[in-house]
Write a protein that holds these residues in place. Structure first.
Motif, PDB file in Angstrom:
ATOM      1  N   LEU A  29     -26.700  11.492  14.341  1.00 37.47           N
ATOM      2  CA  LEU A  29     -25.376  11.298  13.759  1.00 37.47           C
ATOM      3  C   LEU A  29     -25.471  11.041  12.253  1.00 37.47           C
ATOM      4  O   LEU A  29     -24.647  11.546  11.480  1.00 37.47           O
ATOM      5  CB  LEU A  29     -24.672  10.130  14.455  1.00 37.47           C
ATOM      6  N   ALA A  30     -26.493  10.288  11.837  1.00 39.58           N
ATOM      7  CA  ALA A  30     -26.695  10.028  10.413  1.00 39.58           C
ATOM      8  C   ALA A  30     -26.999  11.326   9.666  1.00 39.58           C
ATOM      9  O   ALA A  30     -26.513  11.550   8.550  1.00 39.58           O
ATOM     10  CB  ALA A  30     -27.814   9.017  10.210  1.00 39.58           C
ATOM     11  N   THR A  83     -29.399  -2.422  13.948  1.00 36.48           N
ATOM     12  CA  THR A  83     -28.763  -3.705  14.248  1.00 36.48           C
ATOM     13  C   THR A  83     -27.249  -3.579  14.136  1.00 36.48           C
ATOM     14  O   THR A  83     -26.727  -3.067  13.149  1.00 36.48           O
ATOM     15  CB  THR A  83     -29.249  -4.794  13.266  1.00 36.48           C
ATOM     16  N   GLY A  84     -26.558  -4.050  15.172  1.00 35.66           N
ATOM     17  CA  GLY A  84     -25.098  -4.029  15.137  1.00 35.66           C
ATOM     18  C   GLY A  84     -24.467  -2.811  15.789  1.00 35.66           C
ATOM     19  O   GLY A  84     -23.259  -2.776  15.991  1.00 35.66           O
ATOM     20  N   PHE A  85     -25.296  -1.812  16.130  1.00 37.18           N
ATOM     21  CA  PHE A  85     -24.774  -0.622  16.803  1.00 37.18           C
ATOM     22  C   PHE A  85     -24.848  -0.835  18.316  1.00 37.18           C
ATOM     23  O   PHE A  85     -25.919  -1.074  18.864  1.00 37.18           O
ATOM     24  CB  PHE A  85     -25.565   0.624  16.410  1.00 37.18           C
ATOM     25  N   ALA A  86     -23.705  -0.710  18.988  1.00 41.07           N
ATOM     26  CA  ALA A  86     -23.647  -0.980  20.424  1.00 41.07           C
ATOM     27  C   ALA A  86     -23.608   0.287  21.275  1.00 41.07           C
ATOM     28  O   ALA A  86     -24.038   0.275  22.426  1.00 41.07           O
ATOM     29  CB  ALA A  86     -22.415  -1.836  20.736  1.00 41.07           C
ATOM     30  N   LYS A  87     -23.089   1.399  20.717  1.00 46.43           N
ATOM     31  CA  LYS A  87     -22.852   2.599  21.531  1.00 46.43           C
ATOM     32  C   LYS A  87     -23.673   3.808  21.091  1.00 46.43           C
ATOM     33  O   LYS A  87     -23.931   4.694  21.902  1.00 46.43           O
ATOM     34  CB  LYS A  87     -21.362   2.985  21.473  1.00 46.43           C
ATOM     35  N   LEU A  88     -24.036   3.890  19.827  1.00 42.02           N
ATOM     36  CA  LEU A  88     -24.653   5.126  19.332  1.00 42.02           C
ATOM     37  C   LEU A  88     -26.108   5.259  19.742  1.00 42.02           C
ATOM     38  O   LEU A  88     -26.599   6.366  19.974  1.00 42.02           O
ATOM     39  CB  LEU A  88     -24.518   5.212  17.808  1.00 42.02           C
ATOM     40  N   ALA A 147      -9.238  10.032  22.900  1.00 40.64           N
ATOM     41  CA  ALA A 147      -9.584  10.781  24.117  1.00 40.64           C
ATOM     42  C   ALA A 147     -10.987  11.370  24.000  1.00 40.64           C
ATOM     43  O   ALA A 147     -11.543  11.859  24.984  1.00 40.64           O
ATOM     44  CB  ALA A 147      -8.570  11.898  24.346  1.00 40.64           C
ATOM     45  N   ILE A 148     -11.565  11.331  22.814  1.00 40.91           N
ATOM     46  CA  ILE A 148     -12.897  11.894  22.571  1.00 40.91           C
ATOM     47  C   ILE A 148     -13.935  10.782  22.739  1.00 40.91           C
ATOM     48  O   ILE A 148     -13.906   9.797  22.011  1.00 40.91           O
ATOM     49  CB  ILE A 148     -12.991  12.495  21.149  1.00 40.91           C
ATOM     50  N   THR A 149     -14.841  10.959  23.681  1.00 40.66           N
ATOM     51  CA  THR A 149     -15.813   9.900  23.971  1.00 40.66           C
ATOM     52  C   THR A 149     -17.248  10.279  23.608  1.00 40.66           C
ATOM     53  O   THR A 149     -18.109   9.414  23.550  1.00 40.66           O
ATOM     54  CB  THR A 149     -15.763   9.515  25.453  1.00 40.66           C
ATOM     55  N   ASP A 150     -17.524  11.563  23.381  1.00 38.46           N
ATOM     56  CA  ASP A 150     -18.866  11.973  22.980  1.00 38.46           C
ATOM     57  C   ASP A 150     -19.068  11.623  21.501  1.00 38.46           C
ATOM     58  O   ASP A 150     -18.240  11.977  20.655  1.00 38.46           O
ATOM     59  CB  ASP A 150     -19.042  13.477  23.172  1.00 38.46           C
ATOM     60  N   PRO A 151     -20.149  10.909  21.158  1.00 42.43           N
ATOM     61  CA  PRO A 151     -20.336  10.455  19.776  1.00 42.43           C
ATOM     62  C   PRO A 151     -20.364  11.572  18.735  1.00 42.43           C
ATOM     63  O   PRO A 151     -19.782  11.432  17.656  1.00 42.43           O
ATOM     64  CB  PRO A 151     -21.667   9.707  19.830  1.00 42.43           C
TER      65      PRO A 151
END
Length: 233
Positions: free
Chosen positions: A29-30, A17-22, A70-74
């Motif tokens: 990532l966790a 909840t609350g994550f829009a992009k990951l 400039a970095i867009t990859d999570p």
């Protein structure tokens, strides 16, 4: 994704909840974050780890509007921004902190999440980036962050610790940061390569200098923290 999922290495329940992009990368990532904090000997609560991931999520969400990175990859952004900043945490002296040229709040917001007892001032002349820091600090409940949109020359307070990732030249950083340094305070410059012998020799008459080689998990590039203390105090 289900209402919650568990990151095995972190033994941490991540509520999406609350994550829009990951999105589907949240567990990966966790895991990377949990493993990295362990390697860096950092003890962070589940709440702090979630705050770091939410910061990353919002950084990428608002990047286009605010031109934050400039970095867009999570995964790359987690390693090169968040974990890169985490690597300095255990080396920082105590005291109120000023981060000059903070950009999207790196390292100021990361430090504030990890050390809620420390007051962090995030200074940048870019209004949009300061607006982002104000927004994310409110969203994460960070009462210890003060975002200020100003040039360093127009800022007058003094601090026990002054940091920056923004300066290519160590001597330039020392020049602008010194007036903001409290007595017996420390300048802490995040650098890639270690400073040259010429840079160090120019500063050694006035400054006690400590060069700390950082081992940033999953990052092969060279990283250093340069700590300076004025010899005259």
């Amino acid at each position: 994704m289900s209402a919650s999922a568990t990151s095995s290495s972190a033994s941490l329940t991540i509520d999406p909840t609350g994550f829009a992009k990951l999105g589907p990368q949240l567990l990966l990532l966790a895991d990377i974050l949990a493993q990295s904090t362990e390697q860096l000997s950092l003890t962070l609560s589940a709440t702090q780890q979630r705050q770091l991931l939410l910061y990353l999520d919002q950084l990428l969400l608002w990047n286009k509007a605010y031109n934050l990175t400039a970095i867009t990859d999570p995964v790359d952004a987690l390693i090169k921004h968040v974990i890169d900043c985490l690597a300095i945490i255990t080396h920082l002296p105590a005291g109120d902190l000023l981060d000059i040229g903070t950009g999207a709040g790196l390292p100021a917001v990361i430090i504030a999440i990890c050390q809620p007892e420390r007051h962090c001032t995030a200074l940048d002349s870019n209004q949009k980036k300061i607006r982002f820091i104000r927004q994310i600090s409110s969203q994460l409940g960070l009462s210890n962050v003060q975002p200020i949109a100003a040039r360093i020359e127009a800022h007058e307070a003094q601090y026990q610790v002054v940091t920056s990732r923004a300066f290519a030249s160590l001597t330039d950083f020392v020049s602008v940061a010194q007036p903001r340094l409290a007595e017996q305070g420390y300048l802490c410059a995040m650098k890639g390569k270690a400073p040259s012998a010429d840079e160090l020799s120019a500063l050694k008459p006035a400054w006690q200098i400590k060069t700390i080689k950082l081992a940033v998990p999953r990052l092969e590039d060279s990283r250093h923290l340069i700590e300076l203390c004025n010899k005259s105090v």
